[in-house]
Design an enzyme around this catalytic site. Sequence first.
Site: not given
Length: 449
Positions: A284, A305, A417
């Site tokens: 951000e 893994h 938003k």
Amino acid sequence: MSDNVLDWTSAYPEKVSPSAGQARLGAFVERLAADLSGPEGGRLPFINLPHWPALKRDLAALAPRLKGFKHMLLLGIGGSALGARALQKAFAPGQDLPGHQGPWLWIADNVDSGSLMAYFTKLDPAETVVVAVSKSGGTIETASQYFLACRWLREALGDSWKDHLIMVTGEDGFFRKESARHGFTTLPVPTYMGGRYSVLSAVGLIPAAFLGIDCEALVEGALSVTKPLTETILSPKILAAHPAWELACWNWSIIDSGFTQLIFFCYVPRLATLGAWFGQLWAESLGKEGKGSMPLPAVGVTDQHSLQQMFLDGPRDKGCLFITSREEDPGTAFPDDLPAEFGFLRGKMLGELLPAEALGSRMAMTQRGIPLVEASLASCTEHECGRLMALLELSTLFTGWLLSIDPLDQPAVELGKRLAKARLGADGLAKEKADLAQFLSAQRRTTGF
């Protein structure tokens, strides 16, 4: 004095040239001094933490009240939740282990009806304090949770429901108005402190205090890293000698050399969740104007893994910040009656396995030419975690400056938003509603699976 160290041995493989950041030191010294000036730490309150003395008093006053609750339900998202979760997993891990007797911290950090309803159904409101965290008070996810939490508390507790809600918010906005209307206990978020930099404010420290985590040690650890930049007359020489500046120059160098992803490989199990906190901090702050690098949180040894095949044999576009601790936890001894193929473990302790795996992973990455800096902690305590968090915040800030972007804003996040609010019918947002209509009316091309 800390024994934490940054190991630069493998930082600059042949493909990476050290940056010329030193030429800009003078300008950055002036910028840092200017941004730190003013009330509440200027634009950078996460550096000198001027809110801490008042917050320390507030936490002490709240302590008896918090001890009266078995559960804390934290309503927050992004920076309002990630730091609290990282601290919980590191320093109050009992909640994830058998036989835990409390206290319990529950974090509602997503729009997840199932989980939120489970909290409301299974938790006893009389034993629960709800902490609503939003600097603006306008975060739709947290506000929606808040409305439902208020109803839940009111219906169960009657007039006393307000004693079960604490707000952490800014000086203005919807939550501040709600706090004044209902008389909630409210703690502030410093004016210029963005969510991703707020872990050592009330945002992260109220849940930490509830869990019995040593908040003072966290803050003192952070300040021990930042004080050299704030308690002296800052000069280019002082800034150049600071490890956060050196780390920022390395970050800038590898980005400039085409390494567009940064692995945050944590081989300290208790700090594993710190990767998600760092991911938001880095992405951000730096993902702007086509610049930055993509953070890739990874946990050792788990992700040896799952992800390391890509790290070692995929595109050569990744650098690595490699987190280890020299604190020894020997664990239990292996038995003597091991199969022959595992005979090399006889006489060894389980605690020897993790550092051996870390060494193998670090060497393998280095041999593949991955630029790597190891951050080795002397121990895994609140003080050392505070030091690491401060180092990462400062180096993020300085990397943004070296990239010639503002590491304190997040303009692109706001678009999603606004579109979400437009979809839900919020007032205004004419352009967003027009864009939505066009997007939703486009011809879809789909394939079943």
